[in-house]
Structure formats: C-alpha cells, structure tokens
Scaffold this motif. Structure first.
Motif, PDB file in Angstrom:
ATOM      1  N   ARG B  11      -8.787  28.070  -3.095  1.00 57.92           N
ATOM      2  CA  ARG B  11      -9.905  28.490  -2.246  1.00 57.92           C
ATOM      3  C   ARG B  11      -9.848  27.795  -0.891  1.00 57.92           C
ATOM      4  NH1 ARG B  11     -15.553  27.494  -4.799  1.00 57.92           N
ATOM      5  NH2 ARG B  11     -16.202  27.940  -2.686  1.00 57.92           N
ATOM      6  N   ASP B  12      -9.491  26.473  -0.915  1.00 56.70           N
ATOM      7  CA  ASP B  12      -9.358  25.717   0.340  1.00 56.70           C
ATOM      8  C   ASP B  12      -8.380  26.425   1.276  1.00 56.70           C
ATOM      9  OD1 ASP B  12     -11.057  23.819  -0.502  1.00 56.70           O
ATOM     10  OD2 ASP B  12      -9.610  22.190  -0.673  1.00 56.70           O
ATOM     11  N   LEU B  13      -7.229  26.826   0.722  1.00 59.63           N
ATOM     12  CA  LEU B  13      -6.225  27.477   1.546  1.00 59.63           C
ATOM     13  C   LEU B  13      -6.750  28.806   2.082  1.00 59.63           C
ATOM     14  CD1 LEU B  13      -3.316  27.545   2.639  1.00 59.63           C
ATOM     15  CD2 LEU B  13      -2.683  28.808   0.594  1.00 59.63           C
ATOM     16  N   ASP B  14      -7.390  29.594   1.197  1.00 64.58           N
ATOM     17  CA  ASP B  14      -7.914  30.890   1.618  1.00 64.58           C
ATOM     18  C   ASP B  14      -8.890  30.741   2.779  1.00 64.58           C
ATOM     19  OD1 ASP B  14      -6.452  32.350  -0.126  1.00 64.58           O
ATOM     20  OD2 ASP B  14      -8.054  32.706  -1.562  1.00 64.58           O
ATOM     21  N   ARG B  15      -9.827  29.779   2.623  1.00 58.33           N
ATOM     22  CA  ARG B  15     -10.828  29.615   3.681  1.00 58.33           C
ATOM     23  C   ARG B  15     -10.173  29.156   4.980  1.00 58.33           C
ATOM     24  NH1 ARG B  15     -16.109  26.325   2.759  1.00 58.33           N
ATOM     25  NH2 ARG B  15     -16.566  27.308   4.756  1.00 58.33           N
ATOM     26  N   LEU B  16      -9.199  28.226   4.884  1.00 69.78           N
ATOM     27  CA  LEU B  16      -8.543  27.735   6.094  1.00 69.78           C
ATOM     28  C   LEU B  16      -7.807  28.870   6.804  1.00 69.78           C
ATOM     29  CD1 LEU B  16      -7.707  25.373   7.941  1.00 69.78           C
ATOM     30  CD2 LEU B  16      -5.677  25.119   6.529  1.00 69.78           C
ATOM     31  N   LEU B  17      -7.049  29.677   6.032  1.00 72.76           N
ATOM     32  CA  LEU B  17      -6.275  30.747   6.664  1.00 72.76           C
ATOM     33  C   LEU B  17      -7.200  31.800   7.284  1.00 72.76           C
ATOM     34  CD1 LEU B  17      -3.261  31.287   4.244  1.00 72.76           C
ATOM     35  CD2 LEU B  17      -3.411  29.885   6.297  1.00 72.76           C
ATOM     36  N   THR B  18      -8.300  32.132   6.588  1.00 74.61           N
ATOM     37  CA  THR B  18      -9.244  33.098   7.149  1.00 74.61           C
ATOM     38  C   THR B  18      -9.838  32.555   8.442  1.00 74.61           C
ATOM     39  OG1 THR B  18      -9.778  33.797   4.909  1.00 74.61           O
ATOM     40  CG2 THR B  18     -11.279  34.501   6.646  1.00 74.61           C
ATOM     41  N   PHE B  19     -10.151  31.252   8.443  1.00 77.11           N
ATOM     42  CA  PHE B  19     -10.726  30.622   9.625  1.00 77.11           C
ATOM     43  C   PHE B  19      -9.739  30.672  10.797  1.00 77.11           C
ATOM     44  CE2 PHE B  19     -11.683  26.617  12.013  1.00 77.11           C
ATOM     45  CZ  PHE B  19     -12.930  26.987  12.464  1.00 77.11           C
ATOM     46  N   VAL B  20      -8.489  30.274  10.530  1.00 78.15           N
ATOM     47  CA  VAL B  20      -7.476  30.264  11.583  1.00 78.15           C
ATOM     48  C   VAL B  20      -7.240  31.696  12.101  1.00 78.15           C
ATOM     49  CG1 VAL B  20      -5.036  29.805  12.054  1.00 78.15           C
ATOM     50  CG2 VAL B  20      -6.359  28.163  10.742  1.00 78.15           C
ATOM     51  N   ASP B  21      -7.161  32.668  11.179  1.00 75.76           N
ATOM     52  CA  ASP B  21      -6.960  34.054  11.596  1.00 75.76           C
ATOM     53  C   ASP B  21      -8.110  34.556  12.466  1.00 75.76           C
ATOM     54  OD1 ASP B  21      -4.630  34.076  10.233  1.00 75.76           O
ATOM     55  OD2 ASP B  21      -5.158  35.626   8.804  1.00 75.76           O
ATOM     56  N   ALA B  22      -9.333  34.160  12.114  1.00 77.02           N
ATOM     57  CA  ALA B  22     -10.487  34.597  12.904  1.00 77.02           C
ATOM     58  C   ALA B  22     -10.376  34.057  14.326  1.00 77.02           C
ATOM     59  CB  ALA B  22     -11.784  34.131  12.248  1.00 77.02           C
ATOM     60  N   VAL B  23      -9.954  32.783  14.437  1.00 80.39           N
ATOM     61  CA  VAL B  23      -9.797  32.183  15.765  1.00 80.39           C
ATOM     62  C   VAL B  23      -8.755  32.962  16.584  1.00 80.39           C
ATOM     63  CG1 VAL B  23      -8.858  30.153  16.943  1.00 80.39           C
ATOM     64  CG2 VAL B  23     -10.591  29.871  15.193  1.00 80.39           C
ATOM     65  N   VAL B  24      -7.628  33.312  15.966  1.00 85.30           N
ATOM     66  CA  VAL B  24      -6.597  34.061  16.685  1.00 85.30           C
ATOM     67  C   VAL B  24      -7.134  35.442  17.093  1.00 85.30           C
ATOM     68  CG1 VAL B  24      -4.240  34.928  16.609  1.00 85.30           C
ATOM     69  CG2 VAL B  24      -4.834  32.882  15.328  1.00 85.30           C
ATOM     70  N   ALA B  25      -7.862  36.084  16.181  1.00 86.89           N
ATOM     71  CA  ALA B  25      -8.426  37.409  16.487  1.00 86.89           C
ATOM     72  C   ALA B  25      -9.335  37.334  17.714  1.00 86.89           C
ATOM     73  CB  ALA B  25      -9.195  37.945  15.284  1.00 86.89           C
ATOM     74  N   ILE B  26     -10.134  36.275  17.789  1.00 85.18           N
ATOM     75  CA  ILE B  26     -11.044  36.138  18.935  1.00 85.18           C
ATOM     76  C   ILE B  26     -10.242  35.867  20.202  1.00 85.18           C
ATOM     77  CG2 ILE B  26     -12.993  34.841  19.874  1.00 85.18           C
ATOM     78  CD1 ILE B  26     -13.442  34.124  16.732  1.00 85.18           C
ATOM     79  N   ALA B  27      -9.280  34.936  20.117  1.00 84.55           N
ATOM     80  CA  ALA B  27      -8.508  34.578  21.307  1.00 84.55           C
ATOM     81  C   ALA B  27      -7.777  35.797  21.869  1.00 84.55           C
ATOM     82  CB  ALA B  27      -7.512  33.469  20.968  1.00 84.55           C
ATOM     83  N   ILE B  28      -7.226  36.639  20.990  1.00 84.46           N
ATOM     84  CA  ILE B  28      -6.477  37.799  21.478  1.00 84.46           C
ATOM     85  C   ILE B  28      -7.420  38.837  22.092  1.00 84.46           C
ATOM     86  CG2 ILE B  28      -6.357  39.356  19.464  1.00 84.46           C
ATOM     87  CD1 ILE B  28      -3.335  39.529  19.898  1.00 84.46           C
ATOM     88  N   THR B  29      -8.647  38.911  21.580  1.00 82.61           N
ATOM     89  CA  THR B  29      -9.596  39.890  22.119  1.00 82.61           C
ATOM     90  C   THR B  29     -10.182  39.418  23.443  1.00 82.61           C
ATOM     91  OG1 THR B  29     -10.162  40.257  19.800  1.00 82.61           O
ATOM     92  CG2 THR B  29     -11.443  41.451  21.428  1.00 82.61           C
ATOM     93  N   LEU B  30     -10.341  38.089  23.586  1.00 86.62           N
ATOM     94  CA  LEU B  30     -10.897  37.552  24.833  1.00 86.62           C
ATOM     95  C   LEU B  30      -9.968  37.790  26.022  1.00 86.62           C
ATOM     96  CD1 LEU B  30     -12.454  34.110  23.793  1.00 86.62           C
ATOM     97  CD2 LEU B  30     -13.594  36.310  24.070  1.00 86.62           C
ATOM     98  N   LEU B  31      -8.691  38.077  25.756  1.00 84.98           N
ATOM     99  CA  LEU B  31      -7.745  38.310  26.854  1.00 84.98           C
ATOM    100  C   LEU B  31      -8.219  39.411  27.797  1.00 84.98           C
ATOM    101  CD1 LEU B  31      -4.309  38.184  24.969  1.00 84.98           C
ATOM    102  CD2 LEU B  31      -5.254  36.458  26.498  1.00 84.98           C
TER     103      LEU B  31
END
Lengths: 192, 192, 192, 192
Positions: B11-31
C-alpha cells in the motif's frame, strides 16, 4: 511467468490511465482561471451584472470547453474500457491524445478573446478533431489486438471517425459563414 | 505477520507512486499556463496568426517540455514497474526525482523568454540530467534489492545513464555552438 | 452484513486518502508558479544569472517549502499507513490537515517577499505547527481505536508532538533573533 | 458474460469517481491562488499585518469556500458510497455536479472583491444550491436502481433536499437584509 508478465502489464495500464485521467481533470479545472482573472480588477463599485454581460463571450467559451473536454474524456474512457493490459502503440496514441487536452486551454482562451478570427477557429476545432482522431485510431488498434482486451469485439472506430468528420464539416461552415460563430459545432449533438 | 507487513509496504508503494504520478500530471498540464497568459492582451483587432508567429519560441518550448516530461514519466514508470513493495531509499530517490519535475516549469519558462543564454541552457538541461540520474540510481538500488521487486532481474541502470550522458553531451554542444539552439537535444532520439 | 459494511468503510478510506493525496500533490506543484511568474518580465537582454541572484530568496523559499510539504505528506502517510477503515473523527482531522496544506502556499509566498517580518514568521511556522499537531491527534485517535486499524499498536503520537514542539522552539528563536532568518527550522533535522 | 460485463461497469464507476474526485481536489487547492496573488506586490517595507487586515474579506471567503467545497465533496462521497457499478444517468448527474465545482472559484473570487452585490450573492449561493440539488437527484435515482448499488436502501434524497432548501432560505435572507452579509449561510450548520 506469463501470468506475472500480464500482471505487470495490467499495472502499467492502470498507472497510464490514472495518469491520463489526472491530466484531463487538471485541464478541465484550469478552464476557470481566466474567469477568476476577470475578477481581479473588480471592486464593490463595479457592477457584477455588467461584468457578466461584457464578458459573456468568455463565459460561453468556458461552458463550451467544459462540455468539449468532458465529452472527449467520456469518449476516451469508452475507447479503452475493455482494455485489460498495456500496449505500446495504444500508450503512444493516448500520450498524443493527452497532448491535445493539455494544449486545448490555449485555443480556448483565444476563442474568448479573438474568437471571430479564422486562425482561432482552425486552431480550436483542429485540436478537438486531432483529439477525436486519436481515439478513432485507438479503437482501430484495439480491434486488431484481442490479446490486450477482454476479447469482446466492441472496438468500433466509426463513432469517433464520424465525430471527427462532423467537426471538420462544422469548421468548414464556421469559416464559410463567420456570422454563424461557433454554433455549427452543435452538429455534433446530432450524433449521440 | 510478515504477510501483513508486506501488505502495508505494498500500500505504501501504491500511495507513493500515485502521489508522484499526480505531481507529474499537474506539472505537465501547467506547461500551458504561459501560453494562456499570452492571450490575455489579445483583442479581436490583433492578428492571432501574428501572435503565433511572434511567440513561436514559446510554442516550441511548450512542445519540447511536454515531450521531455512525458518521456521522463515514461522512464520513471518503467524504472519502478517491477517494484512490488516500498523501499526507503527508492522512496527518497523518487522524491528527489519529483523535485526536478516540480522545478522544471521554471527553466522551461526561461527557455521561452531568455533561451539563448548559457545560464538558461545549464539550468534546463541540468534539471533534466539530474532527473534522469535519479532514475539510473533507482535502477541500481532495485537491482540490489530483489526482495522489493518481483525478482525478475531487469533493473538495468544503463539506459538512464546513457540518456544522462547524451544530455550532458548535448549541453556541451549547445554551449559550444550557441547557433545550434536546443537542437542538440535531439541526440536523445538516437537512443530509443 | 458486517463484512459488507466494512467493505464500504474500506472504500471510504481509500477515496478519502486518494483525495487528500491529490490535494497535497497539487499544492506542492503550485509552489513553482511564483518562480514561473518571475520570468514573465525577462527578455533576452536581461541576465538570467542576475535574475537568479536577485530572487535567491524566492528560490530558497521554494526549496524550503517543497521539503516542508514533502515531509508533512510523508508524516501523514506514515500516520495512516496501518488504517484499514474510515473513521469519522480521523476523517475530520485529515480535512483540517488538508486545510493547512492548501493554505501553506500563501505564507510561503509571504516568506519570499516579506520574510523578515514577525507576522510572516508566525503565519508560516504556525501553519506548519498546526499541520503537525493534526497528525499527532490522528495518532492519538488511532491508538484508541484498534477496530479501524490492523491492530498492530504502532500509533505513537510522540514523533509528531516532538516535531510540533521543535517548530515552536524554532519560531521562538526566529522571533528573538531576527538575524537568524529561517535557519532555526533546521532544528527539525535533529529529530529524524 | 454477465459477470464480465459487471466488472467493466465497476471499473467504469471507479474511473469516473477518481476523475470527479481529482477535479474537486484541484478546485479546492486553486482557492489559494488569489491569496498568493495578493503577495505579488508586497515588499519588506509593507506591513504584512496590514495586508491581512485590508484583505480580511478575501481570507474569509477562502475559508468559507474551502468549507463549502469540502462539505460538497463529503456529500457527494456519501451519495455514491454504496454504488457498485456505473449508471449512465448518475454519471451525467455527476458531470453536472462537477461543473458546479469547477465553476465555483469564479463566484468565490467575486465574493472576495464584490461580495455585497446581489448578483454575486445569487451566483454564489445559486451555484452551491444547484450542486446540492444534483446530489439529491443522484440519491433519488440510486433509490430506484438497486441493481447498481449493494441493495442496502440508504439512498435518502431528503438530507440534500433540505440542505438546498436551507441554502435558498439563506439566500432570501441575504438579499432581504444585506447587512447580514453571508452569515445566513450558517443556517446550514443547523442541519448536520
């Protein structure tokens, strides 16, 4: 071994779809930022009713773009709903599709400020058309790869292709009859 | 007990990866935000075609940065795809990687407005290189910890290391031959 | 019946945690926006090196706030990692915690522009302290409700409480010795 | 076959809810942007305390809107918590609900800058009322479709309907007695 490999590909698909969905969620929410911007010069002495009236173009382009993105998300969602495992070609198509969604707020903002110009119309409707064509291609690819889906053959590229054709027809009408504004896009509603 | 402990780490890994992916999704959209900003001064009387022409640098830096972040996400996704459980060192490396992604919109914006300066080039390519090196380190660590992966030994740090080396080579060329602009970055395409 | 009810509460917890994590992911990514803003007035004629020098305060407050939010996320992640089912009181505490994270970009921006003022220091460190105290309370509640966790008693509110105490000590030092800037916050590093 | 079809509809629901939740997470985090904007003109010479005082209206509208969106999310979460499979009508209602959330930052910004005008009050409270009514309709539809839920009949549209009625009552009082500001909205607190 095969099963394990398939599990990895299932996780790959899950992460990709969650990532793409997150991008769409952000793009659709950012649509409100130009409206929020409008309020930065408002004071208690300015009439809000007048503000709404002066910027009614911007309000309509907000509503239109919300409907467009929600519709594109729904089409994408439908296109991949029977996918079970990641596929490199579909992944690449979804990244291109994601690009059209990330880019869309730019033509949307142009629609609000310089919507009567042909360049704006081409940019806006063109982006939506490319987005729709990506989904048609996803359906074509999935139709040929039963191993990445649940094997039920409902990957029909025709709906997305027809939508793309209607969009191009609408763009043609919009360029030929500028007075029609963006209303020809309602042609899409003919085809549910 | 062990099993339960492993469930918690999954679960720790799942939450971390989802969190990191969300950050990337936001950064790419903010472009897209700097592009949206461009439209705020446009009126019906300004030519949109001219706007696109004047700011073609900004449009290209948007496309370039979209491709860069999508590529980095894809590399990260690949680096951890056989991970099954959280590992403190990998988590820390992923947070540093996440930092490079969150920071990237800043050098990206500089590329659009002051892209010819050596400082901008160092900042932009340097951030991408650090990002790539983090992923190479993730592969090194995972190669040594079969207990957190599915045990299939495909954690090869070489692709990420070669990418980082090509990035530094590209940066060297960009600084030595300013007229080349950002084209040396296409060196990366040599190595799929 | 009981099992079904528990399944619903498990889904409740999953959705809440995903929601809270998404908020943190957005807040941490938005930190870069003030940096992007800096570039809007830059042209090829301005030195980027000088820009970085003039705004080094802003760059440091970006790094500091990234570390702070990443650390708070990690603490929150740790606080609820053995939770299995939603609990109304913990949910409310997590919403308050989420409020501190959503609010944090405001004091962060003040640190960059008016960081020497006592009000800014109280607002910034105070927000982080309240955030930390929420997590201490989550640990207290979970320690008393073994039915919502996996029953393994590792809900220790002491780490979060000590962190909050160190933050208040750091704030005291920052107010007493303004020349120390924000360095007293490194006290937190004493306690891993 | 039926089971497989149900699996697809379960994934449909999961993706839709994750998408809607992501949109709400972004909307609630964007609330801080107008506060961050405030700091852009601040220098070390301006008193931060004075800034907080001058813009206390904006700070309160931030807090109010955070509470409103958190509350609407919690209601939505509760409305669909026993849903197990996607349903076209509920999906459409959730998209309309999502529209009200994406739009909300606009009336919120107006509350901060021109909150005393009747148009602002109608726009703000009206948006929240439409949002609440969508959730009441979701409960009505789910009550009639036991096949998409777990069959436990707790889909009661009355709480959301009463909330909507209280909101309209509050709006009436706000328009009749402008001096009351936005305090009549606390009527909602009467009904937990």
């Amino acid at each position: 071994m095969t099963t394990e490999h398939e599990t990895v590909r299932e996780r790959d698909l899950d992460r990709l779809l969650t990532f793409v969905d997150a991008v769409v969620a952000i793009a659709i929410t950012l649509l409100v930022l130009p409206l929020v911007e409008l309020t930065s010069d408002v004071t208690e002495d300015d009439s809000v009713r007048e503000l709404l009236h002066t910027h009614s173009d911007q309000l309509w382009s907000f509503v239109l773009s919300f409907v467009v993105i929600a519709q594109l998300w729904s089409s994408q969602h439908h296109a991949v709903r029977r996918m079970l495992r990641a596929d490199p070609l579909v992944s690449r198509l979804l990244v291109v599709w994601m690009f059209t969604i990330v880019f869309l707020p730019f033509p949307t903002a142009l629609v609000a400020t310089a919507g009567q110009q042909a360049t704006t119309k081409v940019l806006y409707v063109g982006t939506i058309t490319v987005s729709t064509l990506c989904l048609a291609l996803v359906a074509v690819v999935l139709g040929r790869r039963p191993d990445v889906t649940d094997g039920v053959a409902d990957h029909d590229p025709r709906p997305a292709t027809i939508s793309a054709a209607l969009l191009l027809l609408a763009l043609g009408l919009m360029l030929a009859f500028p007075a029609a504004g963006y209303y020809p896009m309602f042609l899409l509603a003919l085809f549910p």
